[in-house]
Every structure is written in C-alpha cells, then in structure tokens.
Design a protein around this motif. Sequence first.
Motif, PDB file in Angstrom:
ATOM      1  N   THR A 196       0.819  -1.184   0.028  1.00 17.08           N
ATOM      2  CA  THR A 196      -0.036  -0.027   0.076  1.00 17.08           C
ATOM      3  C   THR A 196       0.961   1.268  -0.057  1.00 17.08           C
ATOM      4  O   THR A 196       2.049   1.220   0.461  1.00 17.08           O
ATOM      5  CB  THR A 196      -0.925  -0.026   1.256  1.00 17.08           C
ATOM      6  OG1 THR A 196      -1.538   1.440   1.307  1.00 17.08           O
ATOM      7  CG2 THR A 196      -0.211  -0.018   2.533  1.00 17.08           C
ATOM      8  N   SER A 197       0.262   2.433  -0.722  1.00 19.76           N
ATOM      9  CA  SER A 197       1.088   3.494  -0.572  1.00 19.76           C
ATOM     10  C   SER A 197       0.661   4.480   0.674  1.00 19.76           C
ATOM     11  O   SER A 197       1.134   5.535   0.709  1.00 19.76           O
ATOM     12  CB  SER A 197       0.895   4.164  -1.860  1.00 19.76           C
ATOM     13  OG  SER A 197      -0.428   4.710  -1.971  1.00 19.76           O
ATOM     14  N   GLN A 198      -0.243   3.860   1.306  1.00 24.77           N
ATOM     15  CA  GLN A 198      -0.556   4.819   2.607  1.00 24.77           C
ATOM     16  C   GLN A 198       0.178   4.301   3.667  1.00 24.77           C
ATOM     17  O   GLN A 198       0.063   3.007   4.258  1.00 24.77           O
ATOM     18  CB  GLN A 198      -2.055   4.503   2.986  1.00 24.77           C
ATOM     19  CG  GLN A 198      -3.128   4.761   1.652  1.00 24.77           C
ATOM     20  CD  GLN A 198      -2.998   6.151   0.947  1.00 24.77           C
ATOM     21  OE1 GLN A 198      -3.241   6.962   2.271  1.00 24.77           O
ATOM     22  NE2 GLN A 198      -2.887   6.451  -0.125  1.00 24.77           N
ATOM     23  N   ARG A 199       1.008   5.116   4.336  1.00 27.15           N
ATOM     24  CA  ARG A 199       1.612   5.080   5.472  1.00 27.15           C
ATOM     25  C   ARG A 199       0.789   4.918   6.796  1.00 27.15           C
ATOM     26  O   ARG A 199      -0.163   5.513   6.843  1.00 27.15           O
ATOM     27  CB  ARG A 199       2.684   6.234   5.752  1.00 27.15           C
ATOM     28  CG  ARG A 199       3.787   6.022   4.771  1.00 27.15           C
ATOM     29  CD  ARG A 199       4.720   7.288   5.083  1.00 27.15           C
ATOM     30  NE  ARG A 199       5.124   7.220   6.600  1.00 27.15           N
ATOM     31  CZ  ARG A 199       5.755   8.539   7.190  1.00 27.15           C
ATOM     32  NH1 ARG A 199       5.948   9.436   6.539  1.00 27.15           N
ATOM     33  NH2 ARG A 199       6.006   8.322   8.618  1.00 27.15           N
ATOM     34  N   ILE A 200       1.238   4.159   7.825  1.00 30.55           N
ATOM     35  CA  ILE A 200       0.313   3.901   8.987  1.00 30.55           C
ATOM     36  C   ILE A 200       1.189   3.995  10.007  1.00 30.55           C
ATOM     37  O   ILE A 200       2.875   4.126   9.865  1.00 30.55           O
ATOM     38  CB  ILE A 200      -0.503   2.411   9.216  1.00 30.55           C
ATOM     39  CG1 ILE A 200       0.672   1.354   8.643  1.00 30.55           C
ATOM     40  CG2 ILE A 200      -1.350   2.130   8.123  1.00 30.55           C
ATOM     41  CD1 ILE A 200       1.754   0.777   9.797  1.00 30.55           C
ATOM     42  N   TYR A 247       7.860   4.176   5.657  1.00 29.48           N
ATOM     43  CA  TYR A 247       7.919   4.437   4.164  1.00 29.48           C
ATOM     44  C   TYR A 247       6.714   3.195   3.983  1.00 29.48           C
ATOM     45  O   TYR A 247       6.448   2.490   4.730  1.00 29.48           O
ATOM     46  CB  TYR A 247       8.922   3.807   3.310  1.00 29.48           C
ATOM     47  CG  TYR A 247      10.383   4.601   3.814  1.00 29.48           C
ATOM     48  CD1 TYR A 247      10.554   5.870   2.795  1.00 29.48           C
ATOM     49  CD2 TYR A 247      11.009   4.264   4.469  1.00 29.48           C
ATOM     50  CE1 TYR A 247      11.739   6.495   3.303  1.00 29.48           C
ATOM     51  CE2 TYR A 247      12.536   4.863   4.880  1.00 29.48           C
ATOM     52  CZ  TYR A 247      12.594   6.209   4.141  1.00 29.48           C
ATOM     53  OH  TYR A 247      13.675   6.837   4.483  1.00 29.48           O
ATOM     54  N   ALA A 248       6.173   3.518   2.868  1.00 27.91           N
ATOM     55  CA  ALA A 248       4.816   2.642   2.313  1.00 27.91           C
ATOM     56  C   ALA A 248       5.065   2.559   0.897  1.00 27.91           C
ATOM     57  O   ALA A 248       5.367   3.479   0.138  1.00 27.91           O
ATOM     58  CB  ALA A 248       3.504   3.355   2.607  1.00 27.91           C
ATOM     59  N   GLU A 257       3.546   0.579  -2.604  1.00 28.94           N
ATOM     60  CA  GLU A 257       2.368  -0.245  -3.368  1.00 28.94           C
ATOM     61  C   GLU A 257       2.896  -1.504  -3.649  1.00 28.94           C
ATOM     62  O   GLU A 257       2.509  -2.419  -3.544  1.00 28.94           O
ATOM     63  CB  GLU A 257       1.804   0.615  -4.502  1.00 28.94           C
ATOM     64  CG  GLU A 257       0.743   0.054  -5.269  1.00 28.94           C
ATOM     65  CD  GLU A 257      -0.458   0.191  -4.304  1.00 28.94           C
ATOM     66  OE1 GLU A 257      -1.538  -0.736  -4.363  1.00 28.94           O
ATOM     67  OE2 GLU A 257      -0.764   1.109  -3.788  1.00 28.94           O
TER      68      GLU A 257
END
Length: 298
Positions: free
Chosen positions: A252-256, A261-262, A264
């Motif tokens: 995923t490109s959404q950081r949590i 880093y994130a 995809e």
Amino acid sequence: MEFENNFGQIQTPKYDCLLFDLDDTLYPLSSGLAIACRKNIEDYMVEKLGIDESKIADLCNLLYKNYGTTMAGLRAIGYDFDYNEYHSYVHGRLPYENLKPDPVLRTLLLSLPFRKVIFTNADKVHAAKALSRLGLEDCFEGIICFETLNPIHKTAVSDDEDDIEFLGHRLNSSTSTSNGSEIFDIIGHFSQPNIGSVLPKTPIVCKPTEAAIERALKIANINPQRALFFEDSVRNIQAGKCLGLHTVLVGTSQRIKGADYALESIHNIREAIPELWEGEKVEPGYAGKVAVEASVTA
C-alpha cells in the motif's frame, strides 16, 4: 561502504542491512498463494485435527489475531502435531506455478550495496521454493525461518555460533511432546469472558512477537538502528518499529503508524527510497543458492 559528500567528508550510510519478509512482500497478494494457504490450513484442521468445520472460521481468526499464526495458536490451545507434517500439508500444495521469475526485482536487489536477509514465519522448504520460483535464490545472505526461530533441541537462543541455524547449519524438526492437556476453548473464552481465565501461551516463536524479532536480530547479528525492515503486515511493522527497526510497509502507498515508508509494490523501492543508492556500487549475488538452514501465515 563509505562515500564522500559534496564537502569531501566521509559519510557512513544510514543502513547496513535490509531485512525482508517473503510472502506477499517479495511477490504480490494477487498471486493467490495466501488464499490457498488459508484453505490448506482450514483443511488440515478438519482432516488432521478433527476440528468441527463449523468452528474453523472463528477459530482461525482468533488464533491468528492472538498468536501471530494459526499454527502457533493451535499449539497454544493444546493441539499436538508434527511440525514438518503441518508445513508439508499447508505449503506443499500451494500453487507455486503462480510465482514467475522477477528479473526487475532481482536487478534491484543486486544493486543494493547492503546485507540482505529474509525473515519469514514460513518453513525453510517453502522459503527456498518461493525464492527459486522468483529467481531470487542468490540475492540474500541468509534466511531466518520457522526452523531458525524454533530449534527443537533448545528453548533459548544460544551464544554458540555452531548451535545457531542460519547459514547452513543442521536441524532436525519434530513435534514437541504432548503435555496431555485438554483443548482450551478459545472461542468460549472470548464469547463469555471469565475474569479468572487467561489465554495459554504458545511454545512457537513467530512474528509479530518481540521475542521472535529480537531472536532474529541476534542470530543474524543485525543492529536494528541500522536496518530497514520490509513487511506487508501492519502488526509486524509496528512490532519491528517498537524494537528500533526502520520500517517499510509493502502493499500500500498509505503510511500507517509505525511505518517510515509505504510502497504499493516492492518494485517501487528505488523511487520511494532513493537514498539506498547513494554512493551506489553494484554488488554480485551471493555465490550459489542461499543456504536455507538457519517461517506464511501458517
């Protein structure tokens, strides 16, 4: 590796080791192996352990949530089985043909001038087979797998390097002896909470427990402050972060929270973390196939 900055000063890279999960990290979830693995686990529980099929879905969810893997949870609540048989049943029937050689990822990995280590909950046979199908078997220094974290002949990490399974040493897996205990009703435990009831502990060491990550770091001699950890699991990422690892969430490109880093896809590594190639020096692959003697959601 050192390199000079614009002022002629010698700079030390931020990282000296890259730690990679395997399944759904080095290849996409869309490969179908994760779904097949879950189905095999459920079939094993019914056919080999005699668990009522109507309880499988709830039981799997509770075991995975509370113990990291279904396998670890099954051992915790009292089921006794041979580890090799379990892994053979769960992984032996996976659609490995869905994994194709990945020359793009191979080139990326070989261009990274750092130590590279696999860290998986899966067994060594699965890890070797998956890496071979991907064409990445010589891209890593070593593999930390189920057998590494759960050496049958001892219960703690040894300080004797000859007794550590990581880069080609011996290990014979077998099931732990049965303690004769009754099966703990984990479904009942959560459906009817009892103040005096506590979850039993598992004898299996696996991510996302801190014990598993700490053991892996010690075995591979990795300094978490100088290591970058690639994972598709949010809870594994967060556990690694708590122990000082720099983290990359893959898928995923959404950081949590907990992820530095994130990505995809693992193929986006160069665009997302270009500093890994500062002072770039292409290194050859590790000679021959990586030694898998050092674990998927099994």
